[in-house]
Design a protein around this motif. Sequence first.
Motif, PDB file in Angstrom:
ATOM      1  N   ILE A  21       0.807  -1.209   0.000  1.00 44.76           N
ATOM      2  CA  ILE A  21       0.000   0.000   0.000  1.00 44.76           C
ATOM      3  C   ILE A  21       0.844   1.265   0.000  1.00 44.76           C
ATOM      4  CG2 ILE A  21      -0.316   0.177   2.502  1.00 44.76           C
ATOM      5  CD1 ILE A  21      -3.061   0.674  -0.182  1.00 44.76           C
ATOM      6  N   SER A  22       2.006   1.247   0.631  1.00 48.24           N
ATOM      7  CA  SER A  22       2.814   2.475   0.674  1.00 48.24           C
ATOM      8  C   SER A  22       3.314   2.846  -0.714  1.00 48.24           C
ATOM      9  CB  SER A  22       3.963   2.351   1.662  1.00 48.24           C
ATOM     10  OG  SER A  22       4.832   1.309   1.273  1.00 48.24           O
ATOM     11  N   ALA A  25       0.289   4.218  -2.628  1.00 46.11           N
ATOM     12  CA  ALA A  25      -0.009   5.572  -2.143  1.00 46.11           C
ATOM     13  C   ALA A  25       0.995   6.582  -2.682  1.00 46.11           C
ATOM     14  CB  ALA A  25      -0.020   5.591  -0.619  1.00 46.11           C
ATOM     15  N   ILE A  58      -4.035  -5.875   1.668  1.00 48.37           N
ATOM     16  CA  ILE A  58      -4.058  -4.415   1.520  1.00 48.37           C
ATOM     17  C   ILE A  58      -5.469  -3.884   1.287  1.00 48.37           C
ATOM     18  CG2 ILE A  58      -1.690  -4.283   0.635  1.00 48.37           C
ATOM     19  CD1 ILE A  58      -2.985  -3.800  -2.191  1.00 48.37           C
ATOM     20  N   ASP A  60      -8.371  -3.209   2.958  1.00 52.60           N
ATOM     21  CA  ASP A  60      -8.953  -2.111   3.742  1.00 52.60           C
ATOM     22  C   ASP A  60      -8.171  -0.820   3.542  1.00 52.60           C
ATOM     23  OD1 ASP A  60     -10.793  -3.971   4.578  1.00 52.60           O
ATOM     24  OD2 ASP A  60      -9.967  -4.174   6.598  1.00 52.60           O
ATOM     25  N   ASP A  61      -6.849  -0.917   3.532  1.00 51.76           N
ATOM     26  CA  ASP A  61      -6.017   0.267   3.303  1.00 51.76           C
ATOM     27  C   ASP A  61      -6.251   0.828   1.899  1.00 51.76           C
ATOM     28  OD1 ASP A  61      -4.850   0.195   5.844  1.00 51.76           O
ATOM     29  OD2 ASP A  61      -3.195  -1.064   5.161  1.00 51.76           O
ATOM     30  N   LEU A  62      -6.455  -0.046   0.939  1.00 49.30           N
ATOM     31  CA  LEU A  62      -6.693   0.395  -0.433  1.00 49.30           C
ATOM     32  C   LEU A  62      -8.026   1.142  -0.542  1.00 49.30           C
ATOM     33  CD1 LEU A  62      -5.844   0.530  -3.375  1.00 49.30           C
ATOM     34  CD2 LEU A  62      -6.811  -1.765  -3.689  1.00 49.30           C
ATOM     35  N   ASN A  64      -9.480   2.783   1.806  1.00 47.89           N
ATOM     36  CA  ASN A  64      -9.251   4.086   2.436  1.00 47.89           C
ATOM     37  C   ASN A  64      -8.428   5.006   1.534  1.00 47.89           C
ATOM     38  OD1 ASN A  64     -10.717   3.460   4.731  1.00 47.89           O
ATOM     39  ND2 ASN A  64      -8.940   2.720   5.847  1.00 47.89           N
ATOM     40  N   LEU A  65      -7.422   4.455   0.882  1.00 46.87           N
ATOM     41  CA  LEU A  65      -6.593   5.251  -0.024  1.00 46.87           C
ATOM     42  C   LEU A  65      -7.423   5.788  -1.190  1.00 46.87           C
ATOM     43  CD1 LEU A  65      -3.888   6.375  -1.016  1.00 46.87           C
ATOM     44  CD2 LEU A  65      -3.425   4.111  -2.026  1.00 46.87           C
ATOM     45  N   THR A  68      -9.369   8.656  -0.053  1.00 51.85           N
ATOM     46  CA  THR A  68      -8.486   9.812   0.117  1.00 51.85           C
ATOM     47  C   THR A  68      -8.178  10.450  -1.232  1.00 51.85           C
ATOM     48  OG1 THR A  68      -7.542   8.864   2.121  1.00 51.85           O
ATOM     49  CG2 THR A  68      -6.248  10.568   1.020  1.00 51.85           C
TER      50      THR A  68
END
Length: 119
Positions: A21-22, A25, A58, A60-62, A64-65, A68
């Motif tokens: 994810i980093s 992002a 990844i 849930d983080d994706l 959210n990303l 964003t």
Amino acid sequence: MENSRFVTYTDNDRETVRKGISEIARILLGTDTDRKLSMLLCLDWFMDPYYKQDISNIHDDLVNLLQTVIISAYEDDVIEDAIDLLTSYELPPFPIIEQNRNLIPQKFQDDITYLLEMK
């Protein structure tokens, strides 16, 4: 008349997604619009269940990303593609969008209403 665009992605984009994810992002929150559009198209391949890509680590983080990106991007095509990904593959709630809806350009508010009310 809408302008047409040609977007593609490479094996390098797929490797970027696999790095986590980093790295995703870094691109989606960066300044290179073409790179963002390529990454969003690549993410479509990863998120589409047809292709059976496991992104559970990844996911849930994706989500959210992508929210964003929708509230912070300045490029209409990037916002549109991020909305399309969430509309196509996810279901509400989308709390980041709900809390920051006023940051999303007016031209996308009908799409956002649809996104937030999907069942």
